[in-house]
Design a protein around this motif. Structure first.
Motif, PDB file in Angstrom:
ATOM      1  N   LYS A  65       0.846  -1.197   0.000  1.00 37.34           N
ATOM      2  CA  LYS A  65       0.000   0.000   0.000  1.00 37.34           C
ATOM      3  C   LYS A  65       0.876   1.238   0.000  1.00 37.34           C
ATOM      4  N   ALA A  66       0.537   2.213  -0.831  1.00 35.15           N
ATOM      5  CA  ALA A  66       1.296   3.459  -0.908  1.00 35.15           C
ATOM      6  C   ALA A  66       0.877   4.392   0.224  1.00 35.15           C
ATOM      7  N   VAL A  67       1.856   4.935   0.943  1.00 31.67           N
ATOM      8  CA  VAL A  67       1.600   5.890   2.021  1.00 31.67           C
ATOM      9  C   VAL A  67       2.591   7.035   1.894  1.00 31.67           C
ATOM     10  N   LEU A  68       2.224   8.185   2.437  1.00 33.25           N
ATOM     11  CA  LEU A  68       3.091   9.352   2.389  1.00 33.25           C
ATOM     12  C   LEU A  68       4.336   9.104   3.234  1.00 33.25           C
ATOM     13  N   ARG A  69       5.491   9.485   2.699  1.00 33.28           N
ATOM     14  CA  ARG A  69       6.758   9.274   3.390  1.00 33.28           C
ATOM     15  C   ARG A  69       6.863  10.210   4.593  1.00 33.28           C
ATOM     16  N   GLY A  70       7.279   9.674   5.740  1.00 32.96           N
ATOM     17  CA  GLY A  70       7.528  10.491   6.920  1.00 32.96           C
ATOM     18  C   GLY A  70       6.254  10.928   7.618  1.00 32.96           C
ATOM     19  N   GLU A  71       6.425  11.684   8.660  1.00 34.97           N
ATOM     20  CA  GLU A  71       5.310  12.170   9.461  1.00 34.97           C
ATOM     21  C   GLU A  71       4.968  13.602   9.070  1.00 34.97           C
ATOM     22  N   ALA A  72       3.690  13.900   8.990  1.00 31.77           N
ATOM     23  CA  ALA A  72       3.264  15.270   8.717  1.00 31.77           C
ATOM     24  C   ALA A  72       3.572  16.143   9.925  1.00 31.77           C
ATOM     25  N   THR A  73       4.038  17.355   9.696  1.00 25.69           N
ATOM     26  CA  THR A  73       4.451  18.221  10.791  1.00 25.69           C
ATOM     27  C   THR A  73       3.622  19.492  10.887  1.00 25.69           C
ATOM     28  N   THR A  74       2.711  19.742   9.969  1.00 24.87           N
ATOM     29  CA  THR A  74       1.914  20.948  10.009  1.00 24.87           C
ATOM     30  C   THR A  74       0.713  20.774  10.929  1.00 24.87           C
ATOM     31  N   ARG A  75       0.130  21.915  11.321  1.00 25.81           N
ATOM     32  CA  ARG A  75      -1.048  21.858  12.187  1.00 25.81           C
ATOM     33  C   ARG A  75      -2.193  21.100  11.521  1.00 25.81           C
ATOM     34  N   SER A  76      -2.274  21.186  10.200  1.00 23.04           N
ATOM     35  CA  SER A  76      -3.381  20.535   9.497  1.00 23.04           C
ATOM     36  C   SER A  76      -3.297  19.014   9.571  1.00 23.04           C
ATOM     37  N   SER A  77      -2.147  18.471   9.969  1.00 20.23           N
ATOM     38  CA  SER A  77      -2.029  17.016  10.081  1.00 20.23           C
ATOM     39  C   SER A  77      -2.922  16.463  11.188  1.00 20.23           C
ATOM     40  N   ASN A  78      -3.392  17.348  12.075  1.00 24.85           N
ATOM     41  CA  ASN A  78      -4.281  16.918  13.154  1.00 24.85           C
ATOM     42  C   ASN A  78      -5.746  16.875  12.728  1.00 24.85           C
ATOM     43  N   LEU A  79      -6.019  17.364  11.522  1.00 26.55           N
ATOM     44  CA  LEU A  79      -7.400  17.382  11.037  1.00 26.55           C
ATOM     45  C   LEU A  79      -7.786  16.030  10.447  1.00 26.55           C
ATOM     46  N   THR A  80      -9.044  15.678  10.620  1.00 28.40           N
ATOM     47  CA  THR A  80      -9.558  14.461   9.987  1.00 28.40           C
ATOM     48  C   THR A  80      -9.809  14.737   8.497  1.00 28.40           C
ATOM     49  N   ASP A  81     -10.020  13.677   7.731  1.00 33.60           N
ATOM     50  CA  ASP A  81     -10.322  13.843   6.309  1.00 33.60           C
ATOM     51  C   ASP A  81     -11.549  14.739   6.120  1.00 33.60           C
ATOM     52  N   ARG A  82     -12.576  14.512   6.915  1.00 31.80           N
ATOM     53  CA  ARG A  82     -13.811  15.280   6.784  1.00 31.80           C
ATOM     54  C   ARG A  82     -13.571  16.749   7.117  1.00 31.80           C
ATOM     55  N   GLU A  83     -12.762  17.008   8.140  1.00 34.02           N
ATOM     56  CA  GLU A  83     -12.465  18.394   8.519  1.00 34.02           C
ATOM     57  C   GLU A  83     -11.676  19.113   7.427  1.00 34.02           C
ATOM     58  N   ILE A  84     -10.778  18.394   6.767  1.00 28.73           N
ATOM     59  CA  ILE A  84     -10.023  18.997   5.665  1.00 28.73           C
ATOM     60  C   ILE A  84     -10.958  19.336   4.510  1.00 28.73           C
ATOM     61  N   GLU A  85     -11.926  18.461   4.236  1.00 28.91           N
ATOM     62  CA  GLU A  85     -12.896  18.740   3.178  1.00 28.91           C
ATOM     63  C   GLU A  85     -13.685  20.006   3.510  1.00 28.91           C
ATOM     64  N   VAL A  86     -14.133  20.126   4.748  1.00 33.76           N
ATOM     65  CA  VAL A  86     -14.884  21.315   5.163  1.00 33.76           C
ATOM     66  C   VAL A  86     -14.009  22.560   5.029  1.00 33.76           C
TER      67      VAL A  86
END
Length: 217
Positions: free
Chosen positions: A141-162
């Protein structure tokens, strides 16, 4: 062997026409539909149930990622390839979460896009070099390399859509209609987004989304 049925989704008629002409020339491909936005793509998919959907990311209306999730949930056999001029980590991550097996930049040649469609049709995955350098294959399965470090990484998929819809200047009622949710639910998601990002103004929220590359899709 029956040809692979392809649905093309892009708000630029010129690109749709180019891809339709290029792919339609091949005996193993059949263009069964073309849509100018993700909402139209969902409606068409209900009738034609394509094998492959080639979808632009930056289109008005329903988010392409939300549409892709619905398509994969309704038709697990359908495989999604995203096309985009953008390849921010946010987009790549959302594309992979939506179940995409391909992500190509619009700088790719028509020949490369054709090759990608054929790779996906054969059961594989295909990514532009700019995208592949930012992902890893984990247990197939393809996944993004490394850990996200921005504040938006704490948002759920639905919250990002909103957040994306709000950053376009849409009212909460409009967002609710597009996402098929209640206004109350959108208000709750908006509150959660603002709390997590520590931003409590709609204008600042939109500016943050633009800076982080979250407003284009």
């Amino acid at each position: 062997m029956l040809p692979f049925r392809i649905l093309l989704v892009d708000d630029h008629a010129l690109l749709r026409g180019m891809l339709s002409e290029r792919l339609g020339m091949r005996d193993d491909f059949e263009i069964v539909g073309a849509a100018s936005d993700a909402g139209e793509a969902l409606r068409l998919a209900n009738d034609i149930q394509p094998d492959i959907v080639v979808m632009d990311i930056d289109m008005p209306g329903l988010s392409c990622f939300d549409a892709a999730k619905r398509l994969v949930a309704l038709y697990p056999q359908t495989r999604i390839i995203f096309l985009s001029a953008y390849f921010h980590d946010h987009y790549i991550e959302q594309a992979l979460r939506a179940g995409a097996v391909g992500y190509l930049t619009k700088s790719e040649s028509p020949q490369r896009i054709e090759e990608a469609v054929r790779e996906v049709a054969a059961g594989g995955a295909s990514f532009s070099d700019e995208v592949r350098s930012r992902i890893v294959i984990d247990e197939g399965k393809a996944v993004l390399r490394g850990e996200a470090t921005t504040r938006s990484s704490n948002l759920t998929d639905r919250e990002i859509e909103v957040l994306r819809y709000l950053s376009r200047g849409l009212a909460k009622k409009e967002v609710a209609e597009i996402m098929h949710l209640s206004v109350k639910t959108i208000e709750k998601h908006t509150y959660n987004v603002m709390q997590k990002l520590d931003i409590h103004d709609r204008v600042e929220l939109a500016l943050y989304a633009i800076r982080e590359g979250l407003a284009e899709a």
